[in-house]
Design a protein around this motif. Structure first.
Motif, PDB file in Angstrom:
ATOM      1  N   UNK A 516      -7.905 -13.213  18.740  1.00 58.57           N
ATOM      2  CA  UNK A 516      -6.685 -12.396  18.673  1.00 58.57           C
ATOM      3  C   UNK A 516      -7.024 -10.961  18.290  1.00 58.57           C
ATOM      4  N   UNK A 517      -7.879 -10.814  17.304  1.00 53.57           N
ATOM      5  CA  UNK A 517      -8.317  -9.492  16.830  1.00 53.57           C
ATOM      6  C   UNK A 517      -8.978  -8.710  17.960  1.00 53.57           C
ATOM      7  N   UNK A 518      -9.915  -9.347  18.651  1.00 53.95           N
ATOM      8  CA  UNK A 518     -10.613  -8.670  19.744  1.00 53.95           C
ATOM      9  C   UNK A 518      -9.695  -8.460  20.941  1.00 53.95           C
ATOM     10  N   UNK A 519      -8.772  -9.405  21.147  1.00 57.87           N
ATOM     11  CA  UNK A 519      -7.861  -9.296  22.278  1.00 57.87           C
ATOM     12  C   UNK A 519      -6.964  -8.078  22.195  1.00 57.87           C
ATOM     13  N   UNK A 520      -6.518  -7.754  20.996  1.00 56.37           N
ATOM     14  CA  UNK A 520      -5.679  -6.565  20.824  1.00 56.37           C
ATOM     15  C   UNK A 520      -6.441  -5.299  21.205  1.00 56.37           C
ATOM     16  N   UNK A 521      -7.714  -5.255  20.815  1.00 55.89           N
ATOM     17  CA  UNK A 521      -8.531  -4.090  21.170  1.00 55.89           C
ATOM     18  C   UNK A 521      -8.753  -4.047  22.677  1.00 55.89           C
ATOM     19  N   UNK A 522      -9.068  -5.202  23.255  1.00 58.46           N
ATOM     20  CA  UNK A 522      -9.335  -5.260  24.691  1.00 58.46           C
ATOM     21  C   UNK A 522      -8.107  -4.859  25.503  1.00 58.46           C
ATOM     22  N   UNK A 523      -6.952  -5.269  25.040  1.00 58.38           N
ATOM     23  CA  UNK A 523      -5.729  -5.002  25.805  1.00 58.38           C
ATOM     24  C   UNK A 523      -5.360  -3.518  25.799  1.00 58.38           C
ATOM     25  N   UNK A 524      -5.564  -2.868  24.659  1.00 58.27           N
ATOM     26  CA  UNK A 524      -5.057  -1.503  24.535  1.00 58.27           C
ATOM     27  C   UNK A 524      -6.143  -0.425  24.503  1.00 58.27           C
ATOM     28  N   UNK A 525      -7.380  -0.793  24.187  1.00 59.70           N
ATOM     29  CA  UNK A 525      -8.406   0.254  24.081  1.00 59.70           C
ATOM     30  C   UNK A 525      -9.777  -0.326  24.386  1.00 59.70           C
ATOM     31  N   UNK A 526     -10.059  -0.495  25.667  1.00 62.09           N
ATOM     32  CA  UNK A 526     -11.357  -1.021  26.070  1.00 62.09           C
ATOM     33  C   UNK A 526     -11.685  -0.546  27.477  1.00 62.09           C
ATOM     34  N   UNK A 527     -12.966  -0.469  27.763  1.00 59.92           N
ATOM     35  CA  UNK A 527     -13.404  -0.070  29.102  1.00 59.92           C
ATOM     36  C   UNK A 527     -13.446  -1.254  30.069  1.00 59.92           C
ATOM     37  N   UNK A 528     -13.306  -2.457  29.525  1.00 64.33           N
ATOM     38  CA  UNK A 528     -13.455  -3.646  30.362  1.00 64.33           C
ATOM     39  C   UNK A 528     -12.187  -3.937  31.149  1.00 64.33           C
ATOM     40  N   UNK A 529     -12.380  -4.322  32.389  1.00 62.43           N
ATOM     41  CA  UNK A 529     -11.294  -4.821  33.224  1.00 62.43           C
ATOM     42  C   UNK A 529     -11.903  -5.621  34.375  1.00 62.43           C
ATOM     43  N   UNK A 530     -11.093  -6.483  34.980  1.00 61.60           N
ATOM     44  CA  UNK A 530     -11.508  -7.163  36.207  1.00 61.60           C
ATOM     45  C   UNK A 530     -10.763  -6.484  37.342  1.00 61.60           C
ATOM     46  N   UNK A 531     -11.494  -5.799  38.184  1.00 57.84           N
ATOM     47  CA  UNK A 531     -10.862  -5.080  39.288  1.00 57.84           C
ATOM     48  C   UNK A 531     -10.660  -6.017  40.472  1.00 57.84           C
ATOM     49  N   UNK A 532      -9.680  -5.696  41.292  1.00 53.15           N
ATOM     50  CA  UNK A 532      -9.344  -6.557  42.428  1.00 53.15           C
ATOM     51  C   UNK A 532      -9.278  -5.750  43.719  1.00 53.15           C
ATOM     52  N   UNK A 533      -9.694  -6.391  44.771  1.00 55.98           N
ATOM     53  CA  UNK A 533      -9.564  -5.816  46.112  1.00 55.98           C
ATOM     54  C   UNK A 533      -8.526  -6.655  46.845  1.00 55.98           C
ATOM     55  N   UNK A 534      -7.255  -6.302  46.614  1.00 53.74           N
ATOM     56  CA  UNK A 534      -6.159  -7.132  47.093  1.00 53.74           C
ATOM     57  C   UNK A 534      -6.158  -7.372  48.583  1.00 53.74           C
ATOM     58  N   UNK A 535      -6.675  -6.434  49.342  1.00 49.96           N
ATOM     59  CA  UNK A 535      -6.663  -6.586  50.794  1.00 49.96           C
ATOM     60  C   UNK A 535      -7.523  -7.726  51.281  1.00 49.96           C
ATOM     61  N   UNK A 536      -8.461  -8.173  50.451  1.00 46.93           N
ATOM     62  CA  UNK A 536      -9.352  -9.265  50.840  1.00 46.93           C
ATOM     63  C   UNK A 536      -8.857 -10.628  50.370  1.00 46.93           C
ATOM     64  N   UNK A 537      -7.835 -10.650  49.509  1.00 47.32           N
ATOM     65  CA  UNK A 537      -7.373 -11.912  48.917  1.00 47.32           C
ATOM     66  C   UNK A 537      -6.693 -12.785  49.963  1.00 47.32           C
ATOM     67  N   UNK A 538      -7.090 -14.061  50.023  1.00 46.14           N
ATOM     68  CA  UNK A 538      -6.475 -15.007  50.958  1.00 46.14           C
ATOM     69  C   UNK A 538      -5.588 -16.008  50.213  1.00 46.14           C
ATOM     70  N   UNK A 539      -5.343 -15.752  48.932  1.00 46.26           N
ATOM     71  CA  UNK A 539      -4.446 -16.582  48.109  1.00 46.26           C
ATOM     72  C   UNK A 539      -4.871 -18.043  48.059  1.00 46.26           C
ATOM     73  N   UNK A 540      -6.175 -18.283  48.026  1.00 46.26           N
ATOM     74  CA  UNK A 540      -6.659 -19.669  47.955  1.00 46.26           C
ATOM     75  C   UNK A 540      -6.378 -20.294  46.593  1.00 46.26           C
ATOM     76  N   UNK A 541      -6.308 -19.461  45.558  1.00 48.84           N
ATOM     77  CA  UNK A 541      -5.976 -19.947  44.226  1.00 48.84           C
ATOM     78  C   UNK A 541      -7.150 -20.441  43.400  1.00 48.84           C
ATOM     79  N   UNK A 542      -8.368 -20.325  43.923  1.00 50.63           N
ATOM     80  CA  UNK A 542      -9.531 -20.771  43.149  1.00 50.63           C
ATOM     81  C   UNK A 542      -9.622 -20.052  41.802  1.00 50.63           C
ATOM     82  N   UNK A 543      -9.346 -18.754  41.824  1.00 51.60           N
ATOM     83  CA  UNK A 543      -9.494 -17.954  40.604  1.00 51.60           C
ATOM     84  C   UNK A 543      -8.562 -18.445  39.506  1.00 51.60           C
ATOM     85  N   UNK A 544      -7.308 -18.684  39.846  1.00 48.40           N
ATOM     86  CA  UNK A 544      -6.348 -19.167  38.852  1.00 48.40           C
ATOM     87  C   UNK A 544      -6.681 -20.588  38.414  1.00 48.40           C
ATOM     88  N   UNK A 545      -7.090 -21.411  39.358  1.00 47.79           N
ATOM     89  CA  UNK A 545      -7.400 -22.809  39.045  1.00 47.79           C
ATOM     90  C   UNK A 545      -8.494 -22.917  37.998  1.00 47.79           C
TER      91      UNK A 545
END
Length: 618
Positions: A516-545
């Motif tokens: 929780x402590x680290x999550x607050x920092x990550x959410x509001x003040x961090x360089x980390x993110x998972x970027x997405x290339x939406x045009x390539x997504x085929x909505x297979x759902x593997x990522x969410x699964x």
């Protein structure tokens, strides 16, 4: 290879069944030798008195067929020992029963109670007068009146008993789970106690061999590149089927016994005595050594499985190697080696508030009494929690700890990997996550403040140490309750025991205050993110699964939106299982809102499809 795989499975199952069966093997005899081993390091008077009490009650040298009947008879010896040794100490340097009778007689002459300091001075030496006067001056006549002599006797005897017990406190024994475990472990006789090395091989040894046969053979049976999750929802072991329920029952039972009834698993610790002897000559394994071995072995064996399953993904291979390194070296070996040099046996990567005992008085004293290096380790605990953790979360996100260093995360990523698809992806689960996680962080902060204040008084200002409360909260009580509900029930019984039902990150997602402590920092003040290339997504759902934190990754990918969630541990499996390369873990510039915003173009490679359509009509 298929034969080897099946044979390995049977060997593993056989070793586990034998491991469980050892709980019901052997005998237990409370001999003079076992008592001496149990109370080694205590005053000889303790051992002699306990032996005498055991003999008087017919327990000494009596053989029992199971630990339950053994403990049932032995547990009553502790109180009887305390009574006997308190009487002995009272006769030697306390207030004797004869003196007590004289005080009562002098104070109750004439049928009424007249209790004064003069009565004490008449019957006791100066030292005893001082102690009893301090404890009972509120009972003096006429300040206190008694309707009957019996009521007076009861109050007086209670106070005298407290004084005598205080004088005998160094010789008293307490009937708790640790005392029961120690005496049961050392009283073990028979097949287990006489063949520890053999049973070590038949249980741990064959279990490891069978597991590796089952795991490594898969490398040759399915050599095609790629991450294989085929049939994962059809397998009874990974779809909450009967195998999963059996595993759930075993894990929950193990944690309940480990935390609350360790004497029942004393045979398991006896089996590990040969391993403990590597660190300490003729060493005796504790329940925590057993836990450390099981934890490390499970992570290592299942880590090999991770290497094989994700062998074509460099990030997963390196990440798995990292958590294994920190578990084996920091969480196990150093914890065993440091005490050999009179240093605290602590996990140096364990940060507050995950390490909720960091500021307890006994822990702080342990650091401060261990020389300059011990003081440095104490200082390191502060630096790790206050500086290192937030700084690295800012640079790399919470993944640097949760997925690369943490023991809880390491077990979840190795032993728990087959269950990652069971995490709840519903919106209500996300709400429950926030309702639970942040109140637990607040609970941890309050507990730390109260405990820290108490420790400061004990260590720095002893004159203020009599009252162990702060803001009306008792330091020992809140630490005990936190340890019970959060440290034991949530982190252990539920956090790991429920892997086969709720997924592998239940503790990390819903209960870990450090997350929780680290999550607050990550959410509001961090360089980390998972970027997405939406045009390539085929909505297979593997990522969410396969998101173990229950994040609906596909929803972000479909919108082409960066995934910046407080709960994301950066395991990278969503990216690894994506067949189109839509997701990428990055440490970019901290651009504030731009990390979260939804791009205007959500399809194609930043192309306006409507504009293209108009162009095609010309």
């Amino acid at each position: 290879m298929k034969f080897i795989r099946i044979a390995g499975l049977y060997i593993f199952i056989g070793s586990v069944l034998l491991f469980i069966a050892t709980l019901f093997m052997g005998n237990y005899t409370l001999s003079q030798t076992s008592i001496e081993k149990t109370f080694d390091g205590k005053d000889a008077k303790v051992t002699e008195t306990f032996i005498a009490v055991a003999k008087e009650n017919g327990v000494l040298d009596k053989t029992y067929n199971d630990q339950f009947s053994f403990i049932n008879d032995v547990k009553g010896l502790f109180d009887k020992h305390n009574e006997k040794i308190t009487q002995a100490v009272a006769e030697e340097k306390g207030i004797t029963s004869t003196q007590t009778k004289k005080i009562i007689n002098d104070a109750t002459q004439g049928g009424s109670v007249s209790y004064t300091k003069d009565v004490l001075e008449k019957n006791l030496a100066e030292a005893e007068v001082t102690s009893l006067d301090k404890a009972t001056n509120w009972m003096y006549s006429p300040k206190k009146t008694y309707d009957s002599a019996e009521a007076f006797q009861k109050d007086l005897k209670t106070k005298i008993s407290e004084i005598n017990k205080n004088k005998a406190k160094d010789f008293l024994l307490y009937d708790n789970k640790y005392a029961r475990f120690n005496i049961t472990e050392r009283a073990a006789t028979g097949i287990i106690a006489d063949n520890k090395a053999l049973f070590l091989f038949l249980t741990f040894g064959l279990g490891i061999i069978g597991s590796l046969m089952f795991i490594i053979s898969r490398l040759f049976l399915k050599p095609i590149p790629g991450i294989k999750n085929n049939g994962i929802y059809l397998n009874n072991a990974t779809n909450r089927g009967w195998v999963g329920i059996v595993v759930f029952g075993f894990l929950v039972s193990f944690y309940v016994l480990l935390y609350f009834h360790p004497y029942i698993i004393s045979n398991w610790t006896n089996i590990l005595d040969p391993v403990k002897s590597i660190f300490i000559e003729n060493g005796s394994a504790s329940q925590w050594f057993l836990y450390g071995i099981l934890y490390t072995v499970s992570m290592t064996v299942m880590g090999i499985r991770m290497f094989i399953k994700y062998r074509h993904n460099q990030y997963q291979v390196v990440r798995t190697a990292s958590v294994l390194f920190f578990q084996i070296i920091f969480a196990f070996l150093l914890v065993e080696i440091l005490p050999l040099f009179d240093l605290p046996g602590v996990d140096l990567k364990n940060a507050w508030p995950l390490d909720y005992n960091f500021l307890t008085d006994w822990n702080v004293k342990n650091y401060l009494d261990s020389g300059h290096l011990g003081k440095f380790m104490f200082f390191w605990g502060f630096i790790l929690s206050i500086v290192v953790v937030p700084l690295l979360v800012y640079i790399y996100g919470k993944r640097w700890y949760c997925s690369w260093v943490c023991g809880c995360g390491g077990l979840a990523e190795t032993l728990g990997d087959p269950y990652r698809q069971l995490s709840d992806k519903r919106l209500i689960a996300w709400k429950i996550e926030r309702w639970l996680l942040y109140p637990i962080l607040i609970f941890a902060i309050v507990m730390t403040v109260v405990v820290g204040y108490n420790t400061y008084n004990i260590v720095v200002t002893p004159e203020l140490a009599n009252d162990h409360t702060f803001l009306g909260i008792n330091a020992y009580a809140i630490n005990e309750w936190y340890g019970f509900f959060i440290g034991s029930i949530f982190a252990g019984v539920i956090g790991t025991g429920f892997y086969p039902l709720l997924g592998n990150r239940t503790w990390c997602r819903f209960g870990c205050p450090l997350a929780a402590y680290m999550g607050l920092i990550q959410r509001f003040k961090s360089k980390f993110r998972i970027t997405t290339n939406g045009g390539q997504c085929i909505s297979c759902g593997n990522c969410s699964t396969y998101c173990e934190q229950g994040i609906d990754v596909r929803a972000y990918a479909q919108k082409g939106q960066n995934i910046v969630r407080a709960s994301c541990v950066g395991c990278g499996v969503c990216s690894a299982v994506c067949p189109r390369g839509v997701l990428k873990l990055e440490n970019g510039n901290d651009d504030g809102a731009t990390r979260h915003e939804v791009p205007e173009v959500i399809l194609g490679n930043d192309m306006d499809l409507f504009e293209m359509l108009e162009e095609s009509k010309k």
